[in-house]
Design a protein around this motif. Sequence first.
Motif, PDB file in Angstrom:
ATOM      1  N   ILE A 163       0.833  -1.200   0.000  1.00 26.23           N
ATOM      2  CA  ILE A 163       0.000   0.000   0.000  1.00 26.23           C
ATOM      3  C   ILE A 163       0.871   1.255   0.000  1.00 26.23           C
ATOM      4  N   SER A 164       1.918   1.235   0.818  1.00 27.08           N
ATOM      5  CA  SER A 164       2.787   2.410   0.889  1.00 27.08           C
ATOM      6  C   SER A 164       3.566   2.617  -0.399  1.00 27.08           C
ATOM      7  N   THR A 165       3.810   1.500  -1.165  1.00 24.84           N
ATOM      8  CA  THR A 165       4.525   1.636  -2.423  1.00 24.84           C
ATOM      9  C   THR A 165       3.593   2.076  -3.558  1.00 24.84           C
ATOM     10  N   VAL A 166       2.382   1.535  -3.576  1.00 21.06           N
ATOM     11  CA  VAL A 166       1.461   1.820  -4.657  1.00 21.06           C
ATOM     12  C   VAL A 166       0.807   3.195  -4.500  1.00 21.06           C
ATOM     13  N   ALA A 167       0.589   3.628  -3.255  1.00 16.57           N
ATOM     14  CA  ALA A 167      -0.123   4.887  -3.018  1.00 16.57           C
ATOM     15  C   ALA A 167       0.529   6.082  -3.721  1.00 16.57           C
ATOM     16  N   PRO A 168       1.849   6.293  -3.663  1.00 16.77           N
ATOM     17  CA  PRO A 168       2.445   7.427  -4.395  1.00 16.77           C
ATOM     18  C   PRO A 168       2.245   7.321  -5.904  1.00 16.77           C
ATOM     19  N   GLN A 169       2.254   6.085  -6.439  1.00 19.85           N
ATOM     20  CA  GLN A 169       2.043   5.929  -7.877  1.00 19.85           C
ATOM     21  C   GLN A 169       0.632   6.325  -8.265  1.00 19.85           C
ATOM     22  N   ILE A 170      -0.353   5.924  -7.446  1.00 14.75           N
ATOM     23  CA  ILE A 170      -1.737   6.304  -7.721  1.00 14.75           C
ATOM     24  C   ILE A 170      -1.907   7.817  -7.616  1.00 14.75           C
ATOM     25  N   GLN A 171      -1.269   8.400  -6.604  1.00 21.39           N
ATOM     26  CA  GLN A 171      -1.372   9.846  -6.428  1.00 21.39           C
ATOM     27  C   GLN A 171      -0.738  10.587  -7.605  1.00 21.39           C
ATOM     28  N   ALA A 172       0.408  10.110  -8.078  1.00 19.62           N
ATOM     29  CA  ALA A 172       1.058  10.752  -9.225  1.00 19.62           C
ATOM     30  C   ALA A 172       0.207  10.615 -10.486  1.00 19.62           C
ATOM     31  N   PHE A 173      -0.392   9.424 -10.660  1.00 14.07           N
ATOM     32  CA  PHE A 173      -1.261   9.222 -11.821  1.00 14.07           C
ATOM     33  C   PHE A 173      -2.476  10.135 -11.765  1.00 14.07           C
ATOM     34  N   THR A 174      -3.042  10.310 -10.573  1.00 19.23           N
ATOM     35  CA  THR A 174      -4.201  11.192 -10.416  1.00 19.23           C
ATOM     36  C   THR A 174      -3.833  12.637 -10.739  1.00 19.23           C
ATOM     37  N   LEU A 175      -2.664  13.073 -10.269  1.00 23.33           N
ATOM     38  CA  LEU A 175      -2.230  14.438 -10.558  1.00 23.33           C
ATOM     39  C   LEU A 175      -1.990  14.648 -12.046  1.00 23.33           C
ATOM     40  N   GLN A 176      -1.375  13.657 -12.697  1.00 22.00           N
ATOM     41  CA  GLN A 176      -1.139  13.766 -14.137  1.00 22.00           C
ATOM     42  C   GLN A 176      -2.452  13.808 -14.908  1.00 22.00           C
ATOM     43  N   LYS A 177      -3.419  12.999 -14.486  1.00 21.11           N
ATOM     44  CA  LYS A 177      -4.713  12.980 -15.158  1.00 21.11           C
ATOM     45  C   LYS A 177      -5.430  14.319 -14.985  1.00 21.11           C
ATOM     46  N   ALA A 178      -5.385  14.862 -13.761  1.00 23.53           N
ATOM     47  CA  ALA A 178      -6.031  16.156 -13.515  1.00 23.53           C
ATOM     48  C   ALA A 178      -5.367  17.264 -14.328  1.00 23.53           C
ATOM     49  N   ALA A 179      -4.022  17.235 -14.414  1.00 23.98           N
ATOM     50  CA  ALA A 179      -3.315  18.253 -15.200  1.00 23.98           C
ATOM     51  C   ALA A 179      -3.663  18.142 -16.682  1.00 23.98           C
ATOM     52  N   ALA A 180      -3.746  16.909 -17.191  1.00 20.13           N
ATOM     53  CA  ALA A 180      -4.095  16.726 -18.605  1.00 20.13           C
ATOM     54  C   ALA A 180      -5.512  17.198 -18.888  1.00 20.13           C
ATOM     55  N   GLU A 181      -6.435  16.888 -17.970  1.00 21.87           N
ATOM     56  CA  GLU A 181      -7.817  17.340 -18.160  1.00 21.87           C
ATOM     57  C   GLU A 181      -7.916  18.863 -18.116  1.00 21.87           C
ATOM     58  N   GLY A 182      -7.153  19.493 -17.207  1.00 23.81           N
ATOM     59  CA  GLY A 182      -7.160  20.952 -17.150  1.00 23.81           C
ATOM     60  C   GLY A 182      -6.602  21.581 -18.414  1.00 23.81           C
ATOM     61  N   LEU A 183      -5.524  20.997 -18.940  1.00 22.27           N
ATOM     62  CA  LEU A 183      -4.936  21.520 -20.176  1.00 22.27           C
ATOM     63  C   LEU A 183      -5.890  21.366 -21.350  1.00 22.27           C
ATOM     64  N   MET A 184      -6.524  20.189 -21.455  1.00 22.25           N
ATOM     65  CA  MET A 184      -7.456  19.976 -22.553  1.00 22.25           C
ATOM     66  C   MET A 184      -8.668  20.893 -22.439  1.00 22.25           C
ATOM     67  N   SER A 185      -9.132  21.145 -21.217  1.00 23.13           N
ATOM     68  CA  SER A 185     -10.255  22.070 -21.028  1.00 23.13           C
ATOM     69  C   SER A 185      -9.874  23.488 -21.461  1.00 23.13           C
ATOM     70  N   LEU A 186      -8.645  23.907 -21.118  1.00 25.59           N
ATOM     71  CA  LEU A 186      -8.179  25.236 -21.525  1.00 25.59           C
ATOM     72  C   LEU A 186      -8.092  25.347 -23.046  1.00 25.59           C
ATOM     73  N   LEU A 187      -7.484  24.340 -23.687  1.00 26.81           N
ATOM     74  CA  LEU A 187      -7.361  24.371 -25.145  1.00 26.81           C
ATOM     75  C   LEU A 187      -8.726  24.295 -25.816  1.00 26.81           C
ATOM     76  N   ARG A 188      -9.659  23.555 -25.198  1.00 25.15           N
ATOM     77  CA  ARG A 188     -11.008  23.462 -25.761  1.00 25.15           C
ATOM     78  C   ARG A 188     -11.701  24.822 -25.735  1.00 25.15           C
ATOM     79  N   ASP A 189     -11.578  25.521 -24.616  1.00 25.17           N
ATOM     80  CA  ASP A 189     -12.210  26.841 -24.513  1.00 25.17           C
ATOM     81  C   ASP A 189     -11.585  27.844 -25.491  1.00 25.17           C
ATOM     82  N   MET A 190     -10.270  27.814 -25.586  1.00 23.44           N
ATOM     83  CA  MET A 190      -9.610  28.720 -26.520  1.00 23.44           C
ATOM     84  C   MET A 190      -9.982  28.394 -27.961  1.00 23.44           C
TER      85      MET A 190
END
Length: 469
Positions: A163-190
């Motif tokens: 759990i302690s090993t997998v948790a940082p990987q899940i957290q990093a994946f979640t952050l990357q997914k949120a950043a990608a969604e934010g970027l795509m939303s910005l480009l979509r609006d523009m």
Amino acid sequence: SFGILPLETPSPGDGSYLQNYTNSSSVIDVPSTGAPSKKTVSRISQAGTKSVFSQSGNSQEVTPILVAQTQSSGPQTSTPPQVLSPTIAALANALPRISSRLFTSDSFATKESSKKLKMKFPPKIPNRKTKSKTNKGRITQPNLNDSLEITKLDSSIISEGKISTVAPQIQAFTLQKAAAEGLMSLLRDMGKGYLALCSYNCKEAINILSHLPSHHYNTGWVLCQIGRAYFELAEYMQAERIFSEVRRIENYRVEGMEIYSTMLWHLQKDVALSVLSKDLTDMDKNSPEAWCAAGNCFSLQREHDIAIKFFQRAIQVDPNYAYAYTLLGHEFVFIEELDKALACFRNAIRVSPRHYNAWYGLGMIYYKQEKFTLAETHFQKALDINPQSSVLLCRIGVVQHALKKSEKALDTLNKAINIDPKNPLCKFHRASVLFANEKYKSALQELEELKQIVPKESLVYFLIGKVGK
């Protein structure tokens, strides 16, 4: 033997020591050295064993181990004691070695030795304190079996480790997914805003781009698109404010400055236009925007011949720049060279068929030549590209009035006023149509409203005088 360990004797922390210890399944019987009769020795760690040799600083007991005699049916004879092989001697000497610096009590040493002997039957929860320091935290080949048993028994700890090993990987994946969604939303609006602007839905484009985050809104590209939208809506004061902010943020920007120069031409701001053209030509002499700004500057000063040269220079720099052909065509219209103007507008349409300014220029030429049907056709083509332009609707209404379509002209002018209620040109032409249709009261009311918008326009007062007669 004087109790000194052989050189090849493994230490208790060595892997061979643990292997020999765990593989031993019986207790060695040792005959007594003093009597002929056979006497078995119980467990090695028995408390009654006497020490043969003691090293300084270490009170551990070292018992010499002899080879056990084989029982047979024959007569028993006393044989001299034999020294064990290095491996067996190492086992015998290594078993009772408990650090006397930590434990000085003989009873405590006996207790620890008995615990070690019982480890060949693994308990449910292994005591990790008995492990040596050299093997702590790693698994070697000799103690692999013990490690496997510990792994099976300690599943809860392993699961927590996963759990302690997998948790940082899940957290990093979640952050990357949120950043990608934010970027795509910005480009979509523009992209939506830019698409609305290219479709000349200028108000929608302004609304979309104005809701971007502040650190994206306050950039040169976004502000240029908003300024261009205001320019297409003929709101030149608002467009001038936006472009001034662009110049403050990115004074090195060249793209979009040709629109800024044309807007300054409409506002008759000759000083600001001169500064802009000087800065752009000094910055990049190979950009068509710079030469278009210079041409607008001389056009505002009524020096049309010099302006024509600068617009031709812009075409030489970029032959596919449609806006330079359009500006050049307007300059030829000013000096009444309509044939050259027609050629310039047609070249602009050839380069960019959706360049509605060129269609508008062709319509103006045909209107000057009193070819009203052709003028209406070209104005309508420009309106199909930019349906939100009040200027185009006003021109179509004027042409329709010239074609004796007065009611249709009034409807067209009403649409133009609904799009831009403060457009003085639309109000003036509607008052003229009402006066021509002998609707004097409505025409006078329209002119009174127009007088509040442009109090210094002479044509307004002239038409009011004609209505009063």
